[in-house]
Design a protein around this motif. Structure first.
Motif, mmCIF file in Angstrom:
data_model
loop_
_atom_site.group_PDB
_atom_site.id
_atom_site.type_symbol
_atom_site.label_atom_id
_atom_site.label_comp_id
_atom_site.label_asym_id
_atom_site.label_seq_id
_atom_site.Cartn_x
_atom_site.Cartn_y
_atom_site.Cartn_z
ATOM 1 N N ALA A 1 0.814 -1.215 0.000
ATOM 2 C CA ALA A 1 0.000 0.000 0.000
ATOM 3 C C ALA A 1 0.847 1.264 0.000
ATOM 4 C CB ALA A 1 -0.922 -0.003 1.213
ATOM 5 N N THR A 2 2.072 1.187 0.533
ATOM 6 C CA THR A 2 2.899 2.385 0.655
ATOM 7 C C THR A 2 3.998 2.475 -0.396
ATOM 8 O OG1 THR A 2 4.258 1.210 2.296
ATOM 9 C CG2 THR A 2 2.483 2.609 3.123
ATOM 10 N N THR A 3 4.562 1.333 -0.809
ATOM 11 C CA THR A 3 5.722 1.376 -1.726
ATOM 12 C C THR A 3 5.512 0.573 -3.003
ATOM 13 O OG1 THR A 3 6.815 -0.562 -0.743
ATOM 14 C CG2 THR A 3 7.237 1.586 0.274
ATOM 15 N N GLY A 4 4.440 -0.221 -3.093
ATOM 16 C CA GLY A 4 4.274 -1.089 -4.254
ATOM 17 C C GLY A 4 4.841 -2.474 -3.995
ATOM 18 N N TRP A 5 4.671 -3.369 -4.975
ATOM 19 C CA TRP A 5 5.043 -4.774 -4.758
ATOM 20 C C TRP A 5 6.539 -4.972 -4.561
ATOM 21 C CZ3 TRP A 5 8.461 -7.358 -7.843
ATOM 22 C CH2 TRP A 5 8.733 -6.841 -9.110
ATOM 23 N N ARG A 6 7.367 -4.115 -5.141
ATOM 24 C CA ARG A 6 8.813 -4.303 -4.998
ATOM 25 C C ARG A 6 9.256 -4.181 -3.541
ATOM 26 N NH1 ARG A 6 11.157 -4.361 -10.020
ATOM 27 N NH2 ARG A 6 9.895 -3.485 -11.715
ATOM 28 N N GLY A 7 8.557 -3.344 -2.793
ATOM 29 C CA GLY A 7 8.902 -3.167 -1.391
ATOM 30 C C GLY A 7 8.723 -4.422 -0.559
ATOM 31 N N VAL A 8 7.847 -5.335 -0.994
ATOM 32 C CA VAL A 8 7.629 -6.589 -0.261
ATOM 33 C C VAL A 8 8.934 -7.377 -0.138
ATOM 34 C CG1 VAL A 8 6.518 -8.844 -0.451
ATOM 35 C CG2 VAL A 8 5.187 -6.781 -0.818
ATOM 36 N N PHE A 9 9.769 -7.305 -1.150
ATOM 37 C CA PHE A 9 11.043 -8.024 -1.134
ATOM 38 C C PHE A 9 12.181 -7.154 -0.611
ATOM 39 C CE2 PHE A 9 8.457 -9.720 -4.665
ATOM 40 C CZ PHE A 9 8.285 -11.010 -4.192
ATOM 41 N N ILE A 10 12.175 -5.871 -0.987
ATOM 42 C CA ILE A 10 13.289 -5.003 -0.596
ATOM 43 C C ILE A 10 13.285 -4.730 0.901
ATOM 44 C CG2 ILE A 10 14.236 -2.676 -0.897
ATOM 45 C CD1 ILE A 10 13.402 -2.799 -3.817
ATOM 46 N N VAL A 11 12.104 -4.782 1.548
ATOM 47 C CA VAL A 11 12.045 -4.533 2.982
ATOM 48 C C VAL A 11 12.849 -5.575 3.766
ATOM 49 C CG1 VAL A 11 9.981 -5.936 3.453
ATOM 50 C CG2 VAL A 11 10.447 -3.913 4.850
#
Length: 409
Positions: free
Chosen positions: A164-174
């Motif tokens: 919701a805040t960064t998009g799907w790429r953030g799911v992995f980069i986090v």
């Protein structure tokens, strides 16, 4: 005020425990954090939903195939060394997933992430066995189980927030900064490996013996039952009882929340009363919980379902702490990585059995190839039959442990 050796030792052990729990948390987060992103990934890469599931399957495949190898490499090259290598691989793969511009690259990176996670899960357990004192081993194993449950439960909600805040790429980069932190902690806090020339390669056939096999068999059966609750539960709650998606999600969080609360206390009970009584008690609670689930399915009552989960989940935590402790208790230091790998492999096999064979039994018992097309009464009947069978598996597990005890005597 001077720092005593005991205080220094306690501080060092807390640092080791924090490092290993963070490693376990990362691996369990990797298992579930991407699930919430599957619809978004299907739209982004223009792939059908049947194909996008490979984002999950690739991770689980890499995890399952590499679990035993990770343990053997840990025994041969050093547990700390291979754990750090696994953290680096996990972090690089997570970054690659987040930067992927092609679906095939994403799937390959997820497989590599699963390989890294195998090192994290397997060697965290082996190192916890090596570093925890004998009087605290049960609670240490319980803590790892709690963190594993926390990561699995937290993954979807964390993933949804990140999308919701960064998009799907953030799911992995986090996961990348967390992995960097865990790598630094591992290098600094974990005890140095023994010299290479003292670490022998142990043939697998010398590890698989009559004492170990019952623990692995029971681990398969219990993992299959726990996966059954995750696969069948949503169908029963949504289609059998008629709950909304939100209500189903709330009920499904009860089990992970109980796992988080009961993990460490279960380990304390193992330390206080011994692994074998705790193992039998945990299996008895698992058998009672699955049979209560079958009864609740017949009645079609949400309160009965929650009550059954409240019996089943502490039983699982008690079983996990006791079984891990019994399996690793008398294992020679040069074999702990391999045995931890066998524990992880047996668990993964059980998860696959629960997701395939028990799910197939549910579909057959519901009388429809696609359970979503079955009537509520048929769903409840299928749920009852499936959990009654799961209760039978737990009775078999109890018999296996009792028979193994008689053989040892």
């Amino acid at each position: 005020m001077k720092t005593t050796p005991t205080n220094r030792s306690d501080t060092r052990q807390r640092s080791v425990t924090a490092t290993l729990t963070l490693s376990m948390l990362l691996a369990s987060l990797g298992t579930s954090i991407a699930n919430i992103a599957l619809p978004t990934l299907a739209r982004t890469f223009s792939v059908p939903l049947e194909q996008v599931r490979w984002v999950v399957v690739a991770y689980l495949t890499g995890l399952t195939i590499s679990t035993l190898l990770a343990g053997q490499l840990g025994d041969r090259l050093g547990l700390k060394r291979v754990l750090v290598a696994g953290l680096i691989l996990f972090g690089c793969a997570s970054l690659t997933c987040g930067l992927a511009s092609d679906f095939r690259i994403l799937v390959c990176a997820r497989a590599a992430q699963g390989v890294g996670a195998a090192c994290l899960m397997t060697l965290s357990m082996a190192l916890m066995r090596e570093t925890a004192g004998e009087t605290r081993l049960g609670r240490a194993m319980g803590l790892l189980g709690t963190v594993s449950a926390l990561g699995t439960a937290l993954g979807p909600s964390l993933g949804g927030l990140v999308i919701a805040t960064t998009g799907w790429r953030g799911v992995f980069i986090v996961l990348v900064p967390l992995t960097v932190a865990a790598s630094i902690f591992a290098i600094v806090a974990l005890p140095a490996d023994r010299p290479r020339d003292r670490i022998a390669s142990v043939p697998l056939k010398t590890v698989l013996n009559a004492r170990l096999m019952p623990n692995l068999i029971v681990n398969v059966l219990v993992a299959a039952v726990m996966m059954t609750t995750l696969v069948v539960g949503p169908f029963h709650l949504g289609l059998g009882i008629g709950l909304t998606d939100l209500q189903t999600g709330l009920v499904m969080t009860v089990g992970p929340l109980i796992s988080i609360v009961t993990g460490v206390p279960s380990g304390r009970l193992v330390d206080a009363h011994g692994a074998r009584p705790a193992l039998l008690s945990g299996l008895a609670m698992l058998a009672a919980g699955t049979l209560l689930l079958a009864l609740a399915a017949i009645v079609g009552n949400v309160a009965g379902y929650i009550l059954a989960i409240a019996v089943l989940t502490p039983g699982y935590q008690l079983f996990q702490s006791a079984n891990n402790m019994m399996t690793l208790a008398n294992v020679a230091q040069e074999r702990r990585g391999t045995v931890s790998g066998l524990l992880g492999l047996s668990r993964n096999i059980g998860l696959i059995v629960g997701a395939s064979m028990m799910a197939a039994l549910f579909a057959f018992s519901s009388g429809a190839a696609d359970p979503s097309l079955a009537s509520p009464a048929a769903i409840r009947l299928g749920t009852a039959a499936t959990f009654a069978s799961a209760g039978g598996l737990m009775i078999v597990a109890l018999a296996t442990v009792l028979a193994a005890g008689l053989r040892r005597r």
